[in-house]
Motif scaffolding. Structure first.
Motif, PDB file in Angstrom:
ATOM      1  N   TRP A  96       0.831  -1.194   0.000  1.00  0.00           N
ATOM      2  CA  TRP A  96       0.000   0.000   0.000  1.00  0.00           C
ATOM      3  C   TRP A  96       0.868   1.247   0.000  1.00  0.00           C
ATOM      4  N   VAL A  97       0.293   2.331  -0.519  1.00  0.00           N
ATOM      5  CA  VAL A  97       0.977   3.624  -0.548  1.00  0.00           C
ATOM      6  C   VAL A  97       0.959   4.217   0.851  1.00  0.00           C
ATOM      7  N   VAL A  98       2.098   4.736   1.264  1.00  0.00           N
ATOM      8  CA  VAL A  98       2.242   5.402   2.553  1.00  0.00           C
ATOM      9  C   VAL A  98       2.310   6.902   2.293  1.00  0.00           C
ATOM     10  N   GLY A  99       1.486   7.665   3.001  1.00  0.00           N
ATOM     11  CA  GLY A  99       1.524   9.113   2.879  1.00  0.00           C
ATOM     12  C   GLY A  99       0.565   9.640   1.834  1.00  0.00           C
ATOM     13  N   ASP A 100       0.734  10.915   1.511  1.00  0.00           N
ATOM     14  CA  ASP A 100      -0.219  11.588   0.632  1.00  0.00           C
ATOM     15  C   ASP A 100       0.360  11.935  -0.734  1.00  0.00           C
ATOM     16  N   GLU A 101       1.445  11.252  -1.137  1.00  0.00           N
ATOM     17  CA  GLU A 101       2.023  11.441  -2.471  1.00  0.00           C
ATOM     18  C   GLU A 101       1.902  10.148  -3.264  1.00  0.00           C
ATOM     19  N   PRO A 102       1.762  10.249  -4.575  1.00  0.00           N
ATOM     20  CA  PRO A 102       1.766   9.031  -5.398  1.00  0.00           C
ATOM     21  C   PRO A 102       3.108   8.316  -5.262  1.00  0.00           C
ATOM     22  N   CYS A 103       3.094   7.011  -5.467  1.00  0.00           N
ATOM     23  CA  CYS A 103       4.322   6.221  -5.472  1.00  0.00           C
ATOM     24  C   CYS A 103       4.555   5.746  -6.905  1.00  0.00           C
ATOM     25  N   VAL A 104       5.751   5.982  -7.416  1.00  0.00           N
ATOM     26  CA  VAL A 104       6.126   5.564  -8.762  1.00  0.00           C
ATOM     27  C   VAL A 104       7.281   4.581  -8.632  1.00  0.00           C
ATOM     28  N   VAL A 105       7.102   3.410  -9.245  1.00  0.00           N
ATOM     29  CA  VAL A 105       8.082   2.324  -9.150  1.00  0.00           C
ATOM     30  C   VAL A 105       8.479   1.884 -10.548  1.00  0.00           C
ATOM     31  N   TYR A 106       9.781   1.708 -10.774  1.00  0.00           N
ATOM     32  CA  TYR A 106      10.300   1.115 -12.013  1.00  0.00           C
ATOM     33  C   TYR A 106      10.631  -0.339 -11.695  1.00  0.00           C
ATOM     34  N   ASP A 107       9.940  -1.272 -12.343  1.00  0.00           N
ATOM     35  CA  ASP A 107      10.108  -2.701 -12.055  1.00  0.00           C
ATOM     36  C   ASP A 107      10.784  -3.394 -13.236  1.00  0.00           C
ATOM     37  N   PHE A 108      11.917  -4.055 -12.962  1.00  0.00           N
ATOM     38  CA  PHE A 108      12.724  -4.714 -13.993  1.00  0.00           C
ATOM     39  C   PHE A 108      12.544  -6.226 -14.027  1.00  0.00           C
ATOM     40  N   ALA A 109      11.786  -6.811 -13.086  1.00  0.00           N
ATOM     41  CA  ALA A 109      11.710  -8.264 -12.960  1.00  0.00           C
ATOM     42  C   ALA A 109      10.949  -8.922 -14.109  1.00  0.00           C
ATOM     43  N   GLY A 110      10.052  -8.196 -14.758  1.00  0.00           N
ATOM     44  CA  GLY A 110       9.326  -8.733 -15.894  1.00  0.00           C
ATOM     45  C   GLY A 110       7.895  -9.109 -15.619  1.00  0.00           C
ATOM     46  N   GLY A 111       7.615  -9.670 -14.458  1.00  0.00           N
ATOM     47  CA  GLY A 111       6.263 -10.099 -14.134  1.00  0.00           C
ATOM     48  C   GLY A 111       5.259  -8.976 -14.076  1.00  0.00           C
ATOM     49  N   MET A 112       5.671  -7.839 -13.573  1.00  0.00           N
ATOM     50  CA  MET A 112       4.746  -6.704 -13.477  1.00  0.00           C
ATOM     51  C   MET A 112       4.344  -6.230 -14.862  1.00  0.00           C
ATOM     52  N   ALA A 113       5.301  -6.157 -15.773  1.00  0.00           N
ATOM     53  CA  ALA A 113       5.003  -5.715 -17.136  1.00  0.00           C
ATOM     54  C   ALA A 113       4.181  -6.752 -17.891  1.00  0.00           C
ATOM     55  N   ALA A 114       4.439  -8.027 -17.640  1.00  0.00           N
ATOM     56  CA  ALA A 114       3.800  -9.095 -18.404  1.00  0.00           C
ATOM     57  C   ALA A 114       2.426  -9.492 -17.876  1.00  0.00           C
ATOM     58  N   GLU A 115       2.245  -9.508 -16.528  1.00  0.00           N
ATOM     59  CA  GLU A 115       1.029 -10.101 -15.994  1.00  0.00           C
ATOM     60  C   GLU A 115       0.274  -9.284 -14.952  1.00  0.00           C
ATOM     61  N   TYR A 116       0.863  -8.260 -14.394  1.00  0.00           N
ATOM     62  CA  TYR A 116       0.261  -7.514 -13.287  1.00  0.00           C
ATOM     63  C   TYR A 116      -1.059  -6.870 -13.709  1.00  0.00           C
TER      64      TYR A 116
END
Length: 119
Positions: A96-116
């Motif tokens: 979950w996001v903590v605080g009142d700002e958006p969270c931006v994540v760069y994911d290199f593992a592949g699963g997030m891009a392929a199936e998330y």
């Protein structure tokens, strides 16, 4: 063969409540940029789409903005990450996001891009 793509023009975008994932697919690399707004929680925003009780995607990522907290299934512990942190998180977690700002994540593992956030 060299390939170059920009995150400004992703190959696909998947929206979910309070966030979205933009994916770039290159030979040998599926890369994701995930943006989660304040109030986003995996178990509320993505679980209904994924059909699992916890996130089953393996993450290898860099937080570029904001903060995110993870809780592993079955007492496996918790961790919080923020801008500048690189992390590895195995399948079987809520987040979950903590605080009142958006969270931006760069994911290199592949699963997030392929199936998330795909049904």
């Amino acid at each position: 063969m060299m390939e170059v793509k920009t995150i400004e023009k992703p190959d696909e975008r998947r929206d979910f409540p309070s966030g979205h994932v933009e994916a770039l697919h290159l030979t040998g690399l599926d890369f994701a940029v995930a943006t989660m707004e304040p109030g986003w929680r995996w178990s509320e925003s993505v679980a209904p789409i994924a059909g699992t009780k916890s996130c089953q995607v393996h993450h290898q990522a860099l937080v570029v903005h904001g903060r995110l907290r993870f809780r592993m299934d079955e007492g496996g512990g918790e961790a919080e990450v923020g801008a500048g942190d690189v992390f590895v998180c195995p399948p079987g977690h809520d987040a979950w996001v903590v605080g009142d700002e958006p969270c931006v994540v760069y994911d290199f593992a592949g699963g997030m891009a392929a199936e998330y956030a795909k049904p």
